[in-house]
Enzyme design. Structure first.
Site, PDB file in Angstrom:
ATOM      1  N   ARG A 148       0.853  -1.180   0.000  1.00  0.00           N
ATOM      2  CA  ARG A 148       0.000   0.000   0.000  1.00  0.00           C
ATOM      3  C   ARG A 148       0.890   1.231   0.000  1.00  0.00           C
ATOM      4  O   ARG A 148       1.940   1.236   0.647  1.00  0.00           O
ATOM      5  CB  ARG A 148      -0.856   0.047   1.281  1.00  0.00           C
ATOM      6  CG  ARG A 148      -2.159  -0.698   1.179  1.00  0.00           C
ATOM      7  CD  ARG A 148      -3.189   0.102   0.387  1.00  0.00           C
ATOM      8  NE  ARG A 148      -4.457  -0.595   0.247  1.00  0.00           N
ATOM      9  CZ  ARG A 148      -4.759  -1.467  -0.708  1.00  0.00           C
ATOM     10  NH1 ARG A 148      -3.867  -1.774  -1.616  1.00  0.00           N
ATOM     11  NH2 ARG A 148      -5.950  -2.029  -0.768  1.00  0.00           N
ATOM     12  N   GLU A 183      -1.867   8.346  -4.970  1.00  0.00           N
ATOM     13  CA  GLU A 183      -2.485   7.720  -6.142  1.00  0.00           C
ATOM     14  C   GLU A 183      -3.764   8.488  -6.432  1.00  0.00           C
ATOM     15  O   GLU A 183      -4.474   8.838  -5.492  1.00  0.00           O
ATOM     16  CB  GLU A 183      -2.817   6.249  -5.855  1.00  0.00           C
ATOM     17  CG  GLU A 183      -1.583   5.382  -5.826  1.00  0.00           C
ATOM     18  CD  GLU A 183      -1.883   3.883  -5.678  1.00  0.00           C
ATOM     19  OE1 GLU A 183      -2.971   3.445  -6.090  1.00  0.00           O
ATOM     20  OE2 GLU A 183      -1.034   3.179  -5.146  1.00  0.00           O
ATOM     21  N   HIS A 189      -0.244   0.197  -9.827  1.00  0.00           N
ATOM     22  CA  HIS A 189      -1.094  -0.585  -8.908  1.00  0.00           C
ATOM     23  C   HIS A 189      -1.773  -1.755  -9.640  1.00  0.00           C
ATOM     24  O   HIS A 189      -2.991  -1.898  -9.614  1.00  0.00           O
ATOM     25  CB  HIS A 189      -2.148   0.327  -8.251  1.00  0.00           C
ATOM     26  CG  HIS A 189      -2.638  -0.212  -6.937  1.00  0.00           C
ATOM     27  ND1 HIS A 189      -3.053   0.598  -5.897  1.00  0.00           N
ATOM     28  CD2 HIS A 189      -2.785  -1.484  -6.483  1.00  0.00           C
ATOM     29  CE1 HIS A 189      -3.444  -0.152  -4.879  1.00  0.00           C
ATOM     30  NE2 HIS A 189      -3.285  -1.424  -5.213  1.00  0.00           N
TER      31      HIS A 189
HETATM   32  N1  LIG Z   1      -0.488  -4.277  -5.274  1.00  0.00           N
HETATM   33  C1  LIG Z   1      -1.710  -4.721  -5.297  1.00  0.00           C
HETATM   34  O1  LIG Z   1      -2.421  -4.607  -6.295  1.00  0.00           O
HETATM   35  C2  LIG Z   1      -2.273  -5.408  -4.082  1.00  0.00           C
HETATM   36  C3  LIG Z   1      -3.247  -6.412  -4.255  1.00  0.00           C
HETATM   37  C4  LIG Z   1      -3.727  -7.058  -3.144  1.00  0.00           C
HETATM   38  C5  LIG Z   1      -3.291  -6.681  -1.867  1.00  0.00           C
HETATM   39  N2  LIG Z   1      -2.372  -5.692  -1.728  1.00  0.00           N
HETATM   40  C6  LIG Z   1      -1.888  -5.303  -0.390  1.00  0.00           C
HETATM   41  O2  LIG Z   1      -0.991  -6.273   0.098  1.00  0.00           O
HETATM   42  C7  LIG Z   1      -0.929  -6.185   1.530  1.00  0.00           C
HETATM   43  C8  LIG Z   1      -0.915  -7.576   2.146  1.00  0.00           C
HETATM   44  O3  LIG Z   1      -2.095  -8.292   1.823  1.00  0.00           O
HETATM   45  P1  LIG Z   1      -2.372  -9.751   2.440  1.00  0.00           P
HETATM   46  O4  LIG Z   1      -3.555 -10.311   1.748  1.00  0.00           O
HETATM   47  O5  LIG Z   1      -1.123 -10.534   2.471  1.00  0.00           O
HETATM   48  O6  LIG Z   1      -2.772  -9.345   3.939  1.00  0.00           O
HETATM   49  P2  LIG Z   1      -2.682 -10.270   5.245  1.00  0.00           P
HETATM   50  O7  LIG Z   1      -3.566  -9.610   6.253  1.00  0.00           O
HETATM   51  O8  LIG Z   1      -2.915 -11.691   4.893  1.00  0.00           O
HETATM   52  O9  LIG Z   1      -1.142 -10.131   5.690  1.00  0.00           O
HETATM   53  C9  LIG Z   1      -0.591  -8.947   6.173  1.00  0.00           C
HETATM   54  C10 LIG Z   1       0.402  -9.330   7.266  1.00  0.00           C
HETATM   55  O10 LIG Z   1       1.138  -8.177   7.642  1.00  0.00           O
HETATM   56  C11 LIG Z   1       1.428  -8.300   9.036  1.00  0.00           C
HETATM   57  N3  LIG Z   1       1.814  -6.987   9.551  1.00  0.00           N
HETATM   58  C12 LIG Z   1       1.025  -5.978   9.993  1.00  0.00           C
HETATM   59  N4  LIG Z   1       1.785  -4.929  10.350  1.00  0.00           N
HETATM   60  C13 LIG Z   1       3.078  -5.281  10.135  1.00  0.00           C
HETATM   61  C14 LIG Z   1       4.314  -4.621  10.311  1.00  0.00           C
HETATM   62  N5  LIG Z   1       4.366  -3.371  10.761  1.00  0.00           N
HETATM   63  N6  LIG Z   1       5.443  -5.283   9.991  1.00  0.00           N
HETATM   64  C15 LIG Z   1       5.411  -6.554   9.504  1.00  0.00           C
HETATM   65  N7  LIG Z   1       4.249  -7.232   9.335  1.00  0.00           N
HETATM   66  C16 LIG Z   1       3.101  -6.590   9.632  1.00  0.00           C
HETATM   67  C17 LIG Z   1       0.156  -8.861   9.622  1.00  0.00           C
HETATM   68  O11 LIG Z   1       0.397  -9.497  10.869  1.00  0.00           O
HETATM   69  C18 LIG Z   1      -0.268  -9.862   8.533  1.00  0.00           C
HETATM   70  O12 LIG Z   1       0.197 -11.166   8.824  1.00  0.00           O
HETATM   71  C19 LIG Z   1      -2.112  -5.310   1.930  1.00  0.00           C
HETATM   72  O13 LIG Z   1      -1.657  -4.009   2.200  1.00  0.00           O
HETATM   73  C20 LIG Z   1      -2.959  -5.267   0.686  1.00  0.00           C
HETATM   74  O14 LIG Z   1      -3.718  -4.088   0.643  1.00  0.00           O
HETATM   75  C21 LIG Z   1      -1.842  -5.063  -2.808  1.00  0.00           C
END
Ligand SMILES: NC(=O)c1ccc[n+]([C@@H]2O[C@H](COP(=O)([O-])OP(=O)(O)OC[C@H]3O[C@@H](n4cnc5c(N)ncnc54)[C@H](O)[C@@H]3O)[C@@H](O)[C@H]2O)c1
Length: 316
Positions: A244, A273, A291
Site C-alpha cells: 500500500r 495515487e 497498482h
Molecule cells: N499491489 C496490489 O495490487 C495489491 C493487491 C492485493 C493486496 N495488496 C496489499 O498487500 C498487503 C498484504 O495483503 P495480504 O492479503 O497478504 O494481507 P494479510 O492480512 O494476509 O497479511 C498482512 C500481514 O502483515 C502483518 N503486519 C502488519 N503490520 C506489520 C508490520 N508493521 N510489519 C510486519 N508485518 C506486519 C500482519 O500481521 C499480517 O500477517 C495489503 O496491504 C494489501 O492491501 C496489494
C-alpha cells in the site's frame, strides 16, 4: 436483485450472478452521482475495487443496500465497521489475488536484478546507435538464486511470495509481529509436494540480512519502512513495495537511492495515487507499475466468482 459493480467485475462473476437470477450492472457511476444512481435504480449490492469509496454518508443515504463487496483485499475505501453496525454485509475476497501479487513482485525483482526497467527505456531510443554502450551499462546484473529475500508481513501475499522465492532458489526470511511461523506447501507440476516451515525473525535481522526486501503489510498509521529502517539495510539492497502507498517513506526511499544504500526499487503503490510524485516517476532506479498487483485475468476471475458465490449465499 440488482448488483452494481461500479469498478467492474469479471465475466465469470457476472455469469454466476446472472445464472442465479441477479441483474448485474457494470456502469461506472461517478462518485458524486453514486447515491442518486443507487437509489433511483434500487441497487441491492454495490461492488467496488479500489477506485470507488463507500463512506458513512453514502451508507446513510442508501438504505436499500444489503451488501457492500470489495473485489480484492484492503477495505480502506469502505467504512466497514459503520456498515456492519447498520446490519449491512461487507464482503471481500482476501485470498484471490495473493499469487498474482507475488508474481508481480518477481516480475519486478527479476527485472531490477538485470536492469530490464532501464534497458526497456533505452533500447527504443538508442538500441541501434549505442548498442555496445548499453550492453556495457547493463552488464553487472545479479541472479536471484542463492540470495536472501526478506519478507515484511507474512500473511497471505507474504507467504505466496515466499513460495515463488523458494521456487527461484532463494533463501527466505520474514518478519511479522503477529505471525510466529508458517507452513508452506509447494505443489509441483508432476504432483509432488514439498513442505517448508518458516519461523519469522526480528525486524532488525530481516533488515540486516536481506539482499532483497519486499513489503506485504496492511496500510497503517506510521511508515513501516522509514529513514531508520533504510539505515539498517545492506548497502545495495533491492526493494519492492506492492503493498500500500504510505507503508514506505517515499522521500527516505529517494534519499536512500541517492546515497547508494538502495540500489534499485520497485513501486506498484504510491503515497499519492493516482498522481504519484514526479520524482518517483522520473527516477531511473525505479521499476514502476500503476497498482497492477492483482490485475491478472486469473485473479479477476477468482475475485468475480468468489464475490458472486458469497452474494448468492447471503441473499438466496
Ligand atoms: N499491489 C496490489 O495490487 C495489491 C493487491 C492485493 C493486496 N495488496 C496489499 O498487500 C498487503 C498484504 O495483503 P495480504 O492479503 O497478504 O494481507 P494479510 O492480512 O494476509 O497479511 C498482512 C500481514 O502483515 C502483518 N503486519 C502488519 N503490520 C506489520 C508490520 N508493521 N510489519 C510486519 N508485518 C506486519 C500482519 O500481521 C499480517 O500477517 C495489503 O496491504 C494489501 O492491501 C496489494
Amino acid at each position: 436483485m440488482k448488483v452494481l459493480a461500479n469498478d467492474g467485475i469479471s465475466q465469470s462473476g457476472i455469469n454466476v450472478l446472472q445464472d442465479a437470477g441477479f441483474e448485474v450492472n457494470t456502469t461506472t457511476v461517478a462518485q458524486e452521482q453514486l447515491v442518486n444512481y443507487i437509489n433511483e435504480n434500487a441497487i441491492d449490492v454495490i461492488l467496488v475495487r479500489s477506485a470507488t469509496t463507500v463512506r458513512k454518508e453514502l451508507i446513510d443515504a442508501c438504505p436499500g443496500i444489503k451488501i457492500i463487496g470489495r473485489g480484492g483485499v484492503g477495505m480502506d475505501n469502505i467504512d466497514v465497521d459503520y456498515a456492519r453496525k447498520k446490519g449491512i454485509n461487507v464482503i471481500n475476497t482476501p485470498a484471490a489475488s495473493s499469487h498474482s501479487v507475488a508474481e508481480l513482485v518477481f516480475a519486478h525483482l527479476f527485472g531490477l536484478a538485470r536492469y530490464l526497467h532501464n534497458a526497456n527505456r533505452d533500447m527504443p531510443l538508442e538500441g541501434d546507435s549505442r548498442f555496445k554502450d548499453l550492453k556495457k551499462a547493463y552488464a553487472k546484473g545479479t541472479e536471484l538464486k542463492g540470495k536472501t529475500i526478506g519478507i515484511f508481513g507474512f500473511g497471505r501475499i507474504g507467504q505466496a511470495t515466499a513460495k515463488v522465492a523458494i521456487g527461484a532458489g532463494m533463501n527466505v526470511i520474514a518478519y511479522d509481529p503477529f505471525i510466529e511461523k508458517a507452513d508452506l506447501e509447494l505443489s509441483f507440476f508432476d504432483g509432488q509436494k514439498l513442505n517448508f516451515n518458516i519461523k519469522t525473525i526480528s525486524k532488525e535481522d530481516v533488515l540486516k540480512q536481506s539482499d532483497f526486501i519486499t513489503l506485504h503489510v496492511p496500510a497503517q498509521k506510521d511508515y513501516v519502512i522509514g529513514k531508520s529502517e533504510f539505515e539498517m539495510m545492506r548497502d545495495g539492497v533491492i526493494l519492492v513495495n506492492a503493498a500500500r502507498g504510505g507503508v514506505i517513506d517515499e522521500i527516505a526511499l529517494v534519499e536512500s537511492i541517492s546515497s547508494g544504500k538502495v540500489a534499485r526499487a520497485a513501486l506498484d503503490v504510491f503515497e499519492k495515487e493516482p498522481q504519484p510524485e514526479i520524482q518517483l516517476l522520473m527516477n531511473p532506479a525505479l521499476s514502476l507499475t500503476p497498482h497492477t498487483g492483482a490485475a491478472t485475468n486469473e485473479a479477476q476471475d477468482r475475485i468475480g466468482t468468489e464475490l458472486a458465490s458469497q452474494i448468492i449465499d447471503i441473499l438466496k
